[in-house]
Design a protein around this motif. Structure first.
Motif, PDB file in Angstrom:
ATOM      1  N   ARG A   3      23.824  15.511 -12.877  1.00 22.18           N
ATOM      2  CA  ARG A   3      23.155  15.725 -13.913  1.00 22.18           C
ATOM      3  C   ARG A   3      23.265  14.196 -14.680  1.00 22.18           C
ATOM      4  O   ARG A   3      23.981  14.430 -15.479  1.00 22.18           O
ATOM      5  CB  ARG A   3      22.717  17.081 -14.618  1.00 22.18           C
ATOM      6  CG  ARG A   3      22.097  17.778 -13.404  1.00 22.18           C
ATOM      7  CD  ARG A   3      21.555  19.215 -13.566  1.00 22.18           C
ATOM      8  NE  ARG A   3      21.146  19.923 -12.775  1.00 22.18           N
ATOM      9  CZ  ARG A   3      20.167  20.449 -12.903  1.00 22.18           C
ATOM     10  NH1 ARG A   3      19.134  19.552 -12.658  1.00 22.18           N
ATOM     11  NH2 ARG A   3      19.609  21.519 -11.597  1.00 22.18           N
ATOM     12  N   GLN A   4      21.953  13.332 -15.069  1.00 26.94           N
ATOM     13  CA  GLN A   4      22.474  13.170 -15.432  1.00 26.94           C
ATOM     14  C   GLN A   4      21.889  12.660 -17.179  1.00 26.94           C
ATOM     15  O   GLN A   4      21.060  14.107 -17.389  1.00 26.94           O
ATOM     16  CB  GLN A   4      21.533  11.685 -15.570  1.00 26.94           C
ATOM     17  CG  GLN A   4      21.118  10.862 -13.879  1.00 26.94           C
ATOM     18  CD  GLN A   4      22.664  10.687 -13.428  1.00 26.94           C
ATOM     19  OE1 GLN A   4      23.108   9.319 -14.213  1.00 26.94           O
ATOM     20  NE2 GLN A   4      22.880  10.932 -12.739  1.00 26.94           N
ATOM     21  N   GLU A   7      18.620  14.542 -18.944  1.00 25.33           N
ATOM     22  CA  GLU A   7      17.663  15.240 -17.592  1.00 25.33           C
ATOM     23  C   GLU A   7      17.921  16.322 -18.285  1.00 25.33           C
ATOM     24  O   GLU A   7      17.795  17.061 -19.116  1.00 25.33           O
ATOM     25  CB  GLU A   7      18.845  15.545 -16.122  1.00 25.33           C
ATOM     26  CG  GLU A   7      18.043  15.912 -15.301  1.00 25.33           C
ATOM     27  CD  GLU A   7      18.860  16.251 -13.918  1.00 25.33           C
ATOM     28  OE1 GLU A   7      18.481  16.787 -13.204  1.00 25.33           O
ATOM     29  OE2 GLU A   7      19.592  15.646 -13.627  1.00 25.33           O
ATOM     30  N   PHE A   9      16.207  20.463 -16.958  1.00 26.62           N
ATOM     31  CA  PHE A   9      16.450  21.486 -16.220  1.00 26.62           C
ATOM     32  C   PHE A   9      15.984  22.479 -16.375  1.00 26.62           C
ATOM     33  O   PHE A   9      16.186  22.988 -17.832  1.00 26.62           O
ATOM     34  CB  PHE A   9      17.716  20.760 -15.000  1.00 26.62           C
ATOM     35  CG  PHE A   9      18.509  22.013 -15.419  1.00 26.62           C
ATOM     36  CD1 PHE A   9      19.102  22.363 -15.107  1.00 26.62           C
ATOM     37  CD2 PHE A   9      19.444  20.795 -16.550  1.00 26.62           C
ATOM     38  CE1 PHE A   9      20.523  23.445 -15.797  1.00 26.62           C
ATOM     39  CE2 PHE A   9      20.688  20.851 -16.720  1.00 26.62           C
ATOM     40  CZ  PHE A   9      21.200  22.358 -16.450  1.00 26.62           C
ATOM     41  N   VAL A  18      20.739  17.699 -21.054  1.00 24.97           N
ATOM     42  CA  VAL A  18      21.892  17.293 -20.332  1.00 24.97           C
ATOM     43  C   VAL A  18      22.432  16.270 -21.852  1.00 24.97           C
ATOM     44  O   VAL A  18      21.575  15.539 -22.164  1.00 24.97           O
ATOM     45  CB  VAL A  18      22.114  16.464 -19.131  1.00 24.97           C
ATOM     46  CG1 VAL A  18      23.372  15.520 -19.280  1.00 24.97           C
ATOM     47  CG2 VAL A  18      22.052  17.241 -17.755  1.00 24.97           C
ATOM     48  N   ILE A  46      24.727  22.870 -12.171  1.00 28.20           N
ATOM     49  CA  ILE A  46      24.753  22.528 -13.500  1.00 28.20           C
ATOM     50  C   ILE A  46      26.254  21.065 -12.678  1.00 28.20           C
ATOM     51  O   ILE A  46      25.825  19.607 -12.820  1.00 28.20           O
ATOM     52  CB  ILE A  46      25.644  22.555 -14.982  1.00 28.20           C
ATOM     53  CG1 ILE A  46      26.745  23.184 -15.223  1.00 28.20           C
ATOM     54  CG2 ILE A  46      24.052  23.551 -15.388  1.00 28.20           C
ATOM     55  CD1 ILE A  46      27.126  23.886 -16.078  1.00 28.20           C
ATOM     56  N   TYR A  62      25.101  21.332 -22.087  1.00 26.24           N
ATOM     57  CA  TYR A  62      23.974  21.816 -21.716  1.00 26.24           C
ATOM     58  C   TYR A  62      23.168  22.239 -22.827  1.00 26.24           C
ATOM     59  O   TYR A  62      23.548  23.619 -23.268  1.00 26.24           O
ATOM     60  CB  TYR A  62      23.983  22.245 -20.532  1.00 26.24           C
ATOM     61  CG  TYR A  62      25.022  21.844 -19.441  1.00 26.24           C
ATOM     62  CD1 TYR A  62      23.593  20.794 -18.346  1.00 26.24           C
ATOM     63  CD2 TYR A  62      25.639  21.573 -18.980  1.00 26.24           C
ATOM     64  CE1 TYR A  62      24.847  20.418 -17.349  1.00 26.24           C
ATOM     65  CE2 TYR A  62      26.522  21.091 -18.185  1.00 26.24           C
ATOM     66  CZ  TYR A  62      26.145  20.132 -17.368  1.00 26.24           C
ATOM     67  OH  TYR A  62      26.754  19.683 -16.419  1.00 26.24           O
TER      68      TYR A  62
END
Length: 66
Positions: A3-4, A7, A9, A18, A46, A62
């Motif tokens: 994951r960038q 980003e 989610f 993130v 993740i 996160y």
């Protein structure tokens, strides 16, 4: 799937982002969660958060977002 940074989610109904971090785990949503251990997440959910395991070599956490 890495994951960038930036980003967003969903994880179990919680919106996460993130974020680049300077310290490992500090401020991470998954720190001290009783229902899941961080090591369990490092694949399909993740992926890695430690810089030495990431393609971009960035330390991430996160964070819960509203």
């Amino acid at each position: 799937m890495e994951r960038q940074i930036g980003e967003r989610f969903q994880y179990n109904g919680v919106k996460l982002e993130v974020a680049e971090a300077t310290e490992c785990c500090v401020g991470c949503y998954f720190l001290n969660k009783k229902d899941v251990q961080c090591g369990d997440l490092k694949s399909d959910i993740i992926d890695f958060c430690c810089a030495f395991n990431r393609i971009d070599h960035k330390q991430v956490i996160y964070k819960k977002v509203e």
